[in-house]
Design an enzyme around this catalytic site. Structure first.
Site, PDB file in Angstrom:
ATOM      1  N   GLU A 280       0.831  -1.214   0.000  1.00  0.00           N
ATOM      2  CA  GLU A 280       0.000   0.000   0.000  1.00  0.00           C
ATOM      3  C   GLU A 280       0.865   1.263   0.000  1.00  0.00           C
ATOM      4  O   GLU A 280       0.567   2.236  -0.698  1.00  0.00           O
ATOM      5  CB  GLU A 280      -0.931   0.022   1.220  1.00  0.00           C
ATOM      6  CG  GLU A 280      -1.979  -1.081   1.233  1.00  0.00           C
ATOM      7  CD  GLU A 280      -2.950  -0.978   0.060  1.00  0.00           C
ATOM      8  OE1 GLU A 280      -3.212   0.137  -0.396  1.00  0.00           O
ATOM      9  OE2 GLU A 280      -3.424  -2.026  -0.416  1.00  0.00           O
ATOM     10  N   ASP A 365       3.855  -4.215  -5.803  1.00  0.00           N
ATOM     11  CA  ASP A 365       4.383  -5.500  -5.328  1.00  0.00           C
ATOM     12  C   ASP A 365       5.914  -5.487  -5.311  1.00  0.00           C
ATOM     13  O   ASP A 365       6.532  -5.959  -4.358  1.00  0.00           O
ATOM     14  CB  ASP A 365       3.897  -6.650  -6.234  1.00  0.00           C
ATOM     15  CG  ASP A 365       2.486  -7.109  -5.868  1.00  0.00           C
ATOM     16  OD1 ASP A 365       1.955  -6.651  -4.840  1.00  0.00           O
ATOM     17  OD2 ASP A 365       1.915  -7.927  -6.623  1.00  0.00           O
TER      18      ASP A 365
END
Ligand SMILES: [Zn+2]
Length: 419
Positions: A280, A365
């Site tokens: 995030e 990611d």
């Protein structure tokens, strides 16, 4: 353009989008059912056959419900437009209120009420039949009703003044009304981002500061490492409504905060939570959020400019089954028609949004792999797929068209390569 050719154009786009949606959903269902009998080899050690089959059934059920909603929404859309529903509503309301601002606001309110009532059975069915059947519903019927009342009142309290302001600009700000409206809209969006976390979200959920000291120091360590300042880490009582878990960011500037669903904290280990948070934070640090908001603002400017043009064209109204009023203002009607039919014309663009979103997911990611651990993120993803009954085997084309996130298998391949 004349009104008949615009009607034909509208029906053509509607037909294409409906057929495409049916075809993609049918493929998706077929693909999932084909792969239902065995867990993909890559996940065989981590996900049970029962969980895999539950995910398949859950996804198929939701996809079918989506098709059912589509089958209702198309006649409703045609009913409002070509079959004269909005025209009837407009004449009826104008007969009661007379022309003017009250007529325009009432037209919008009546439309919102009708569509709200039509959507209600689906919302109820989705929560108390589908989610219930798969064990995800934690909501009581009384909470459902309270939520409905609260969100309707909130929508009216925020929406009515905003609508009044926009209609006033449309009527009296001259040819460039759409530019002023865009400025108002942009300002409104910023205001909402600012007040949502502190004033609106707490009307529906309880937010408590994260109390677990070891988890908090772990997260604060990560935030210091990547240079992220935030006012707060909060846990939200998501379990009040659903067993699905999640984590998100909200607000901006000094008001930004990180929110974990209590359901997520329960299921993931501290190392996995750290990895999810690193992902995030990646979205934030790589400016994905700023980019997404900027793109949204550019599009809304383009759409408002388009509405500025369409509002003056008689064929825009008559082509959609409405006679523009000669004496009263048509602004509310133009706005309603535009909001109703725009999605029909922009549907074919959805893969572009999905591609850009999936690119951001890969980047976030990779960021998490660098600043936390790829293995922990993979473990967290597998748990989240398992717990949320998300399918591991989406139809590739369906996924390419709609999905904001890459399929689990591909995401994990990238993560393995990144560590
Ligand atoms: Zn993400």
């Amino acid at each position: 353009m004349n009104s008949v050719s615009f009607s034909v154009f509208f029906i053509g786009f509607l037909l294409i989008s409906v057929c495409l949606q049916f075809w993609l959903s049918a493929r998706h269902i077929r693909h999932i059912l084909c792969k239902r009998d065995s867990v993909p080899a890559q996940f065989a050690k981590k996900i049970s056959l029962a969980a895999h089959q539950k995910a398949a059934d859950y996804t198929v059920t939701k996809t079918k419900l989506g098709l059912l909603m589509l089958m209702l929404n198309v006649p409703v859309l045609l009913g409002f437009t070509l079959f004269g529903g909005l025209q009837w509503l407009s004449v009826t309301i104008a007969g009661i209120t007379g022309p003017g601002m009250l007529y325009q606001l009432s037209l919008f309110a009546a439309f919102a009420l009708i569509t709200g009532v039509l959507d209600l059975p689906f919302a109820y069915y989705s929560q108390f039949v589908v989610e219930e059947k798969f064990g995800f519903n934690k909501m009581t019927r009384s909470l459902f009703v309270r939520d409905l009342i609260k969100s309707s009142l909130l929508g009216a309290a925020i929406g009515a003044p905003l609508l009044w302001l926009v209609l006033t600009l449309m009527a009296s700000a001259g040819d460039l009304w759409w530019l002023y409206t865009w400025l108002v809209w942009t300002g409104f969006q910023f205001l909402m981002m600012l007040i949502y976390p502190t004033f609106i979200a707490p009307l529906f959920n309880r937010f408590t500061p994260l109390e677990d000291d070891s988890l908090r120091s772990r997260i604060e360590g990560l935030m210091a490492r990547v240079g992220f300042a935030s006012k707060g880490l909060f846990v939200m009582d998501g379990s009040k409504r659903s067993a699905h878990g999640n984590a998100y960011f909200s607000g901006f500037g000094a008001a930004k905060r990180i929110v974990f669903f209590d359901t997520l904290i329960e299921k993931l280990s501290p190392a996995e939570i750290e990895a999810v948070l690193a992902h995030e934070l990646g979205h934030f640090k790589l400016r994905h959020i700023v980019k997404r908001i900027s793109v949204m603002f550019v599009f809304s400017l383009g759409f408002l400019a388009l509405l500025g043009y369409l509002k003056q064209q008689v064929w825009f109204y008559t082509g959609l089954g409405v006679d523009p009023l000669l004496l009263a203002q048509n602004d509310a009607m133009a706005l309603l028609l535009f909001m109703l039919v725009l999605p029909v014309f922009t549907f074919l663009l959805s893969p572009l949004a999905a591609i850009s979103s999936r690119k951001h997911e890969f980047e976030a990611d990779a960021f998490a792999a660098k600043h936390a651990s790829a293995q922990d993120l993979i473990a967290a993803l597998v748990k989240m797929y398992d717990d949320n009954a998300s399918t591991l085997t989406p139809d590739p084309l369906h996924s390419a068209f709609y999905d904001s996130h890459p399929p689990a298998a591909i995401r994990i391949q990238h993560l393995l390569a990144a560590q």
